[in-house]
Each structure stands twice: as structure tokens, then as C-alpha cells.
Motif scaffolding. Structure first.
Motif, mmCIF file in Angstrom:
data_model
loop_
_atom_site.group_PDB
_atom_site.id
_atom_site.type_symbol
_atom_site.label_atom_id
_atom_site.label_comp_id
_atom_site.label_asym_id
_atom_site.label_seq_id
_atom_site.Cartn_x
_atom_site.Cartn_y
_atom_site.Cartn_z
ATOM 1 N N TRP A 19 0.834 -1.192 0.000
ATOM 2 C CA TRP A 19 0.000 0.000 0.000
ATOM 3 C C TRP A 19 0.873 1.248 0.000
ATOM 4 C CZ3 TRP A 19 -5.185 -0.407 -0.485
ATOM 5 C CH2 TRP A 19 -5.758 -1.650 -0.246
ATOM 6 N N TYR A 20 0.463 2.204 -0.813
ATOM 7 C CA TYR A 20 1.035 3.530 -0.831
ATOM 8 C C TYR A 20 -0.100 4.515 -0.561
ATOM 9 C CZ TYR A 20 5.328 1.686 -2.890
ATOM 10 O OH TYR A 20 6.494 0.991 -3.106
ATOM 11 N N ARG A 21 0.241 5.744 -0.231
ATOM 12 C CA ARG A 21 -0.788 6.763 -0.040
ATOM 13 C C ARG A 21 -0.318 8.096 -0.575
ATOM 14 N NH1 ARG A 21 -0.664 7.214 6.623
ATOM 15 N NH2 ARG A 21 1.352 8.302 6.786
ATOM 16 N N GLN A 22 -1.307 8.912 -0.917
ATOM 17 C CA GLN A 22 -1.012 10.246 -1.427
ATOM 18 C C GLN A 22 -2.004 11.229 -0.838
ATOM 19 O OE1 GLN A 22 -0.808 10.603 -5.709
ATOM 20 N NE2 GLN A 22 0.432 12.454 -5.546
ATOM 21 N N ALA A 23 -1.480 12.151 -0.059
ATOM 22 C CA ALA A 23 -2.297 13.217 0.507
ATOM 23 C C ALA A 23 -2.296 14.406 -0.454
ATOM 24 C CB ALA A 23 -1.741 13.625 1.868
ATOM 25 N N PRO A 24 -3.303 15.272 -0.347
ATOM 26 C CA PRO A 24 -3.361 16.433 -1.245
ATOM 27 C C PRO A 24 -2.094 17.265 -1.166
ATOM 28 C CG PRO A 24 -5.430 16.179 -0.079
ATOM 29 C CD PRO A 24 -4.482 15.188 0.527
ATOM 30 N N GLY A 25 -1.529 17.578 -2.326
ATOM 31 C CA GLY A 25 -0.338 18.410 -2.383
ATOM 32 C C GLY A 25 0.948 17.714 -2.016
ATOM 33 N N LYS A 26 0.887 16.404 -1.792
ATOM 34 C CA LYS A 26 2.088 15.660 -1.403
ATOM 35 C C LYS A 26 2.370 14.542 -2.391
ATOM 36 C CE LYS A 26 1.844 16.582 3.553
ATOM 37 N NZ LYS A 26 1.900 15.969 4.915
ATOM 38 N N GLN A 27 3.601 14.041 -2.348
ATOM 39 C CA GLN A 27 3.964 12.927 -3.203
ATOM 40 C C GLN A 27 3.429 11.613 -2.648
ATOM 41 O OE1 GLN A 27 8.268 13.086 -3.617
ATOM 42 N NE2 GLN A 27 8.089 14.325 -5.473
ATOM 43 N N ARG A 28 3.254 10.678 -3.541
ATOM 44 C CA ARG A 28 2.836 9.348 -3.115
ATOM 45 C C ARG A 28 3.965 8.728 -2.291
ATOM 46 N NH1 ARG A 28 -0.063 5.502 -7.462
ATOM 47 N NH2 ARG A 28 -1.162 7.494 -7.675
#
Length: 112
Positions: A33-42
Motif C-alpha cells: 500500500w502507498y498513499r497520497q495526501a493532497p499536495g504531497k507525493q505518493r
């Protein structure tokens, strides 16, 4: 080709728990699993190999647990003690050798 189908995202209060699932259309060595928050890199959250070895981001160690059922080609992410900073789109990832696949993403929102 490998298709990845994710489920389990949603809205939860801080301190709560969620469980994500990702089913692959066939067996594959590394799932995670990876995640990406708004304005940030995965970013990496956690990965697990078919033999069971795991790797976690420091930010989730002790709170998240990754596991897999090789018979079902499915990886799970149990997320406990969730924090608002865990809010992101979570993507399932599967890879081996030169192959790499991504799921469509599932939103996890943690309210304070």
C-alpha cells in the motif's frame, strides 16, 4: 496484466480503525500500500512479500499491520489508532520482476 480491486476506505474519527483489502487477479510476489495526501507525493505505507517479509513506513509502525492471503491473492492493511495526518488516497501496489500494477485508489479520511 494484473487487476487490483481495492475496498475498505471511508471516514473515521481519530483513534479509530479501518481495514483495507486489495484482491489481485493472479498471484504476484510483492503487494503493498502507498498513499497520497493532497499536495504531497505518493509515499510507501507498507509492503509484504509472498514469503511474508514486511516493510513499513516509520510513521505507521506500531499502528498499521499488513498481511496477505496468498490463496486469495489478497493483501490487507489493518489501520489502528488513526490520525488526521493519515488522511489520503490509499493505493494498492503489486509488483514482481519488471511488472508493476496500481489499484484505482480508495479514500481514507480521518477527522479530528
Amino acid at each position: 496484466q494484473v487487476q487490483l480491486v481495492e475496498s475498505g476506505g471511508g471516514l473515521v474519527q481519530a483513534g479509530g480503525s479501518l481495514r483495507l483489502s486489495c484482491a489481485a487477479s493472479r498471484s504476484i510476489i510483492i503487494m503493498g500500500w502507498y498513499r497520497q495526501a493532497p499536495g504531497k507525493q505518493r509515499e510507501l505505507v507498507a509492503v509484504i512479500a509472498s514469503a511474508g517479509g514486511t516493510n513499513y513506513a516509520d510513521s505507521v509502525k506500531g499502528r498499521f499491520t499488513i498481511s496477505r492471503d496468498n490463496a486469495k491473492n489478497t493483501v490487507y492493511l489493518q489501520m489502528n489508532s488513526l490520525k488526521p495526518e493519515d488522511t489520503a488516497v490509499y493505493y494498492c501496489n503489486a509488483r514482481q520482476w519488471r511488472e508493476e500494477y496500481w489499484g484505482q485508489g480508495t479514500q481514507v479520511t480521518v477527522s479530528s
